[in-house]
Design a protein around this motif. Structure first.
Motif, PDB file in Angstrom:
ATOM      1  N   VAL A   1     -28.111  -5.274 -15.293  1.00 36.59           N
ATOM      2  CA  VAL A   1     -29.432  -5.639 -14.771  1.00 36.59           C
ATOM      3  C   VAL A   1     -30.353  -4.424 -14.819  1.00 36.59           C
ATOM      4  N   TRP A   2     -29.851  -3.285 -14.349  1.00 40.01           N
ATOM      5  CA  TRP A   2     -30.638  -2.041 -14.383  1.00 40.01           C
ATOM      6  C   TRP A   2     -31.043  -1.708 -15.820  1.00 40.01           C
ATOM      7  N   HIS A   3     -30.117  -1.842 -16.734  1.00 40.37           N
ATOM      8  CA  HIS A   3     -30.368  -1.542 -18.152  1.00 40.37           C
ATOM      9  C   HIS A   3     -31.493  -2.422 -18.697  1.00 40.37           C
ATOM     10  N   ARG A   4     -31.495  -3.702 -18.336  1.00 37.63           N
ATOM     11  CA  ARG A   4     -32.517  -4.622 -18.819  1.00 37.63           C
ATOM     12  C   ARG A   4     -33.906  -4.207 -18.313  1.00 37.63           C
ATOM     13  N   TYR A   5     -33.994  -3.785 -17.066  1.00 41.13           N
ATOM     14  CA  TYR A   5     -35.271  -3.313 -16.531  1.00 41.13           C
ATOM     15  C   TYR A   5     -35.759  -2.062 -17.275  1.00 41.13           C
ATOM     16  N   ILE A   6     -34.855  -1.123 -17.463  1.00 45.62           N
ATOM     17  CA  ILE A   6     -35.232   0.135 -18.127  1.00 45.62           C
ATOM     18  C   ILE A   6     -35.689  -0.132 -19.557  1.00 45.62           C
ATOM     19  N   ALA A   7     -35.002  -1.018 -20.260  1.00 46.37           N
ATOM     20  CA  ALA A   7     -35.417  -1.380 -21.627  1.00 46.37           C
ATOM     21  C   ALA A   7     -36.812  -1.995 -21.613  1.00 46.37           C
ATOM     22  N   GLY A   8     -37.160  -2.682 -20.519  1.00 43.71           N
ATOM     23  CA  GLY A   8     -38.489  -3.284 -20.398  1.00 43.71           C
ATOM     24  C   GLY A   8     -39.610  -2.269 -20.315  1.00 43.71           C
ATOM     25  N   PHE A   9     -39.263  -1.003 -20.020  1.00 44.26           N
ATOM     26  CA  PHE A   9     -40.256   0.077 -20.018  1.00 44.26           C
ATOM     27  C   PHE A   9     -40.418   0.703 -21.404  1.00 44.26           C
ATOM     28  N   GLY A  10     -39.711   0.162 -22.385  1.00 42.57           N
ATOM     29  CA  GLY A  10     -39.830   0.689 -23.739  1.00 42.57           C
ATOM     30  C   GLY A  10     -38.834   1.775 -24.086  1.00 42.57           C
ATOM     31  N   PHE A  11     -37.832   1.974 -23.241  1.00 41.91           N
ATOM     32  CA  PHE A  11     -36.820   2.989 -23.511  1.00 41.91           C
ATOM     33  C   PHE A  11     -35.643   2.379 -24.275  1.00 41.91           C
ATOM     34  N   GLY A  12     -35.001   3.210 -25.087  1.00 40.51           N
ATOM     35  CA  GLY A  12     -33.793   2.778 -25.784  1.00 40.51           C
ATOM     36  C   GLY A  12     -34.028   2.028 -27.074  1.00 40.51           C
ATOM     37  N   SER A  13     -35.277   1.871 -27.498  1.00 43.18           N
ATOM     38  CA  SER A  13     -35.567   1.195 -28.766  1.00 43.18           C
ATOM     39  C   SER A  13     -36.898   1.706 -29.305  1.00 43.18           C
ATOM     40  N   LYS A  14     -37.122   1.488 -30.570  1.00 45.10           N
ATOM     41  CA  LYS A  14     -38.387   1.889 -31.164  1.00 45.10           C
ATOM     42  C   LYS A  14     -39.509   1.004 -30.625  1.00 45.10           C
TER      43      LYS A  14
ATOM     44  N   ASN B   1     -29.399   7.220  -3.596  1.00 47.58           N
ATOM     45  CA  ASN B   1     -29.219   6.029  -2.757  1.00 47.58           C
ATOM     46  C   ASN B   1     -29.816   4.778  -3.411  1.00 47.58           C
ATOM     47  N   VAL B   2     -30.992   4.928  -4.028  1.00 49.71           N
ATOM     48  CA  VAL B   2     -31.621   3.777  -4.684  1.00 49.71           C
ATOM     49  C   VAL B   2     -30.765   3.284  -5.842  1.00 49.71           C
ATOM     50  N   PHE B   3     -30.312   4.198  -6.686  1.00 55.53           N
ATOM     51  CA  PHE B   3     -29.514   3.829  -7.861  1.00 55.53           C
ATOM     52  C   PHE B   3     -28.203   3.162  -7.430  1.00 55.53           C
ATOM     53  N   LYS B   4     -27.568   3.734  -6.422  1.00 57.68           N
ATOM     54  CA  LYS B   4     -26.320   3.160  -5.915  1.00 57.68           C
ATOM     55  C   LYS B   4     -26.567   1.755  -5.372  1.00 57.68           C
ATOM     56  N   GLY B   5     -27.700   1.579  -4.684  1.00 56.18           N
ATOM     57  CA  GLY B   5     -28.023   0.260  -4.140  1.00 56.18           C
ATOM     58  C   GLY B   5     -28.262  -0.774  -5.221  1.00 56.18           C
TER      59      GLY B   5
ATOM     60  N   ILE C   1     -37.536  -0.538  -9.924  1.00 55.98           N
ATOM     61  CA  ILE C   1     -36.412  -1.476 -10.010  1.00 55.98           C
ATOM     62  C   ILE C   1     -35.875  -1.770  -8.606  1.00 55.98           C
ATOM     63  N   GLY C   2     -35.789  -0.714  -7.781  1.00 57.55           N
ATOM     64  CA  GLY C   2     -35.328  -0.918  -6.408  1.00 57.55           C
ATOM     65  C   GLY C   2     -36.240  -1.848  -5.636  1.00 57.55           C
ATOM     66  N   LEU C   3     -37.549  -1.711  -5.821  1.00 59.67           N
ATOM     67  CA  LEU C   3     -38.500  -2.607  -5.155  1.00 59.67           C
ATOM     68  C   LEU C   3     -38.367  -4.035  -5.674  1.00 59.67           C
ATOM     69  N   GLN C   4     -38.266  -4.179  -6.996  1.00 60.65           N
ATOM     70  CA  GLN C   4     -38.171  -5.502  -7.601  1.00 60.65           C
ATOM     71  C   GLN C   4     -36.906  -6.229  -7.170  1.00 60.65           C
ATOM     72  N   GLU C   5     -35.805  -5.487  -7.058  1.00 55.45           N
ATOM     73  CA  GLU C   5     -34.521  -6.079  -6.702  1.00 55.45           C
ATOM     74  C   GLU C   5     -34.345  -6.243  -5.187  1.00 55.45           C
ATOM     75  N   GLY C   6     -35.322  -5.759  -4.426  1.00 55.58           N
ATOM     76  CA  GLY C   6     -35.220  -5.885  -2.975  1.00 55.58           C
ATOM     77  C   GLY C   6     -34.255  -4.905  -2.347  1.00 55.58           C
ATOM     78  N   VAL C   7     -33.863  -3.892  -3.076  1.00 49.54           N
ATOM     79  CA  VAL C   7     -32.934  -2.885  -2.561  1.00 49.54           C
ATOM     80  C   VAL C   7     -33.646  -1.962  -1.580  1.00 49.54           C
ATOM     81  N   ILE C   8     -34.935  -1.702  -1.821  1.00 50.77           N
ATOM     82  CA  ILE C   8     -35.742  -0.869  -0.931  1.00 50.77           C
ATOM     83  C   ILE C   8     -37.087  -1.546  -0.705  1.00 50.77           C
ATOM     84  N   THR C   9     -37.810  -1.046   0.275  1.00 48.03           N
ATOM     85  CA  THR C   9     -39.218  -1.370   0.495  1.00 48.03           C
ATOM     86  C   THR C   9     -39.966  -0.042   0.566  1.00 48.03           C
ATOM     87  N   PRO C  10     -41.285  -0.074   0.603  1.00 48.91           N
ATOM     88  CA  PRO C  10     -42.007   1.199   0.725  1.00 48.91           C
ATOM     89  C   PRO C  10     -41.660   1.979   1.993  1.00 48.91           C
TER      90      PRO C  10
END
Length: 611
Positions: free
Chosen positions: A390-403, A370-374, A320-329
């Protein structure tokens, strides 16, 4: 006088009319109606339901997992009963006279005219003797059935078991009648309609001694039973057996998936039970014993336990940090034995700076704080709550929080708290701060995921951004049909290129200095992540996710060992042995000692000694 004569003619005419109506009706019933004919011969004709053999269940390699064996039910029609030798019948059935009387009274309460099952699942040995004596017992007769048999005694939670239908089953489905059996859990329930087949019926002539004398009307009224369909599952029985061997005397779960198809290779919960215990006359007693066991062997942890994912969750936050541009490798954060601010502190084991790959391989808590705060304080969003959404939407996209809408029964959705949840129970109108929910950065806090969801998340990493819905059915006899949704790709919200950037760190986890170094597999590039999930009720849980090989992955796995202290101690070694067994078909060299130590480890005590 004429008036009297007229009234007499009317009465006579009325009586004649009534007689004619009765005669016509009797003619229709006795001559024209086949239903009456059948009813009139009920005293010499027996209707016997033909129960179809249930479909067989195979593993992906054609090995038989579930088969059938013959059994017999003793039925009684109360109105046909005559005096009989109760002592002899009780001796044959190995029951008491009180039990026999109670069952007969129950049959009478149900119906004097309809047959009721008196005793179920009589063995072939008892049936052979009973059949010879049955002519002495007017009103009793035998009905053949089949019972399930599990030759390998594995995958009890995945396969499930069958049992007698309930009142609700009968109410909701006209196919079922009292005494019928249906899938209660697991695969048996998911594919009940395909496995059960369709019942038939045969009519037999019987003599005055209640003995069968042959088919009634040459079987003109018979309906043949249709055998249930055989189904091939995606399970690898050899791998399943090996995983159960490693997980003995432990609590937890293993789920392994083939990333390219979503087919489940292994699904186990420990402690488990011998599925043969829930078959036959002793089923009720065995079930009560299992249900009262404090280790909860009937509880399916793979599907139902919402565990904290621990540090395995850091990969999601990195993406999520990479996708949002908060961090790079190349983004570096310093770890001073943890993440510390004036009002908050989270400990860690390092005193150095990490790039992204090192933060994964060394599992640095400070980096992900630091990543989460960013992510939550990203200036492109109006406030922290919006960043959380926004973070919640990404996490749900991994299949978490629903059947995941798999073909498994009783799948738990886990728990992924919404911003409304935190507003109601945590912030309560105050200003949102990332520090208050910082435990989410390392997979702790209110977050709960099932081992199935964790394995699916690992398959997403293996596929660089998508998954096929996990499922256990591979092929159904004749039509081969399974849910077409299982063939559709489900995409995460992360661009594919970012996955390669985190896989470098996951591969380094198994290299010198990484948290999973002990679990490396010689000659195979493994991408994995260890995790330690905090547990307030005892020693922490050991967690691990991985897939292998890195290119063209063949297996993605999640292992959760309760009270295993750290991910590197038990979950990672067990997962690596399972992957090695699957990819190489054997364990060799120094890894044999690792295998021995995992098999011998007993973690049933919730408190483990420090290492």
């Amino acid at each position: 006088m004429d008036s009297l004569f007229g009234r007499r003619n009317i009465i006579i005419g009325f009586i004649l009319l009534v007689c004619i109506i009765y005669l016509v009706k009797l003619f229709q019933l006795q001559v024209l109606s086949p239903a009456y004919k059948l009813s009139a011969t009920e005293n010499v004709v027996r209707k016997v339901i033909q129960y179809p053999a249930r479909g067989l269940i195979y593993d992906r390699n054609g090995k038989l997992l579930v088969q059938n064996k013959a059994a017999y039910d003793l039925l009684v029609t109360p109105r046909e009963l005559n005096e009989f030798d109760t002592t002899q019948l009780c001796n044959i059935l190995d029951i008491t006279k009180i039990e026999l009387k109670g069952q007969i009274n129950a049959a009478k309460r149900y119906s004097y005219y309809k047959p009721s099952i008196l005793f179920k699942q009589i063995s072939q040995e008892k049936y052979a003797f009973l059949q010879e004596q049955l002519h002495k017992y007017q009103g009793f007769y035998i009905q053949p059935r089949t019972l399930r048999e599990y030759p390998h005694e594995i995958a009890s939670h995945a396969l499930g078991y069958i049992g007698e239908v309930t009142t609700n089953d009968i109410k909701n489905n006209s196919y079922y009648k009292p005494g019928d059996y249906t899938g209660i859990s697991g695969f048996e329930k998911s594919y009940e309609t395909e496995l059960r087949g369709e019942k038939g019926v045969k009519y037999y002539l019987v003599d005055v001694h209640n003995r069968l004398k042959g088919s009634y009307e040459n079987g003109k009224n018979d309906v043949s039973a249709r055998v249930g369909k055989n189904i091939t599952t995606s399970l690898d029985s050899d791998l399943q057996k090996y995983a159960e061997h490693l997980m003995q005397n432990k609590k937890g779960s293993v789920v392994a998936i083939e990333p390219s198809t979503g087919e489940v290779l292994v699904m186990l919960t420990m402690p488990d039970y011998d599925p043969n215990l829930l078959v036959g006359r002793e089923r009720g007693r065995n079930y009560a014993h299992l249900a009262n066991d404090e280790l909860k062997p009937l509880y399916n942890r793979s599907l139902m336990s919402p565990y904290p994912p621990g540090s395995t969750f850091k990969i999601a936050n990195a993406l999520i940090g990479l996708q949002e541009g908060v961090i790079t490798p190349d983004t570096r954060y310093y770890c001073a034995f943890g993440y510390h601010t004036r009002n908050y502190s989270m400990g860690c084991h390092h005193d150095r700076a990490f790039r992204l790959d090192g933060s994964i391989s060394h599992s640095c808590n400070a980096y992900y704080c630091n990543v989460f705060k960013g992510i939550l304080e990203n200036p492109v969003y109006n406030n922290v709550r919006q960043g959380y959404d926004v973070w919640h939407r990404y996490i749900a996209g991994f299949g978490f929080g629903s059947k995941l809408n798999t073909d498994f029964i009783n799948e738990n959705s886990g728990f992924l708290p919404t911003s409304d949840y935190y507003e109601k129970y945590v912030f309560k109108g105050t200003r949102w701060s990332p520090l208050t929910i910082m435990s989410l950065s390392i997979g702790q806090g209110e977050l709960g995921v099932t081992p199935l969801q964790m394995a699916n998340y690992t398959a997403i990493l293996a596929n660089r951004g998508y998954y096929y819905t996990p499922h256990i059915a591979k092929r159904i006899e004749n039509d081969g049909f399974i849910n077409p949704d299982f063939y559709e790709r489900n995409y995460s919200l992360i661009d594919a290129q970012h996955y390669e950037e985190v896989l470098d760190g996951m591969q380094q986890t198994h290299e010198l200095g990484g948290t999973g170094y002990r679990s490396r597999i010689p000659g195979i590039k493994v991408c994995g992540k260890t995790g330690t999930a905090e547990n307030p009720h005892g020693s922490d849980h050991s967690v691990y996710i991985a897939f292998a090989p890195r290119e063209n992955p063949q297996i993605a796995i999640a292992v959760y060992v309760e009270n295993g202290v750290e991910g590197a101690y038990y979950a990672a070694p067990i997962a690596s042995l399972i992957m090695e067994k699957y990819l190489k078909n054997e364990i060799t060299g120094y890894r044999l000692q690792l295998e021995k130590s995992m098999v011998e480890a007993n973690l049933l005590n919730s408190i483990q000694p420090e290492r």
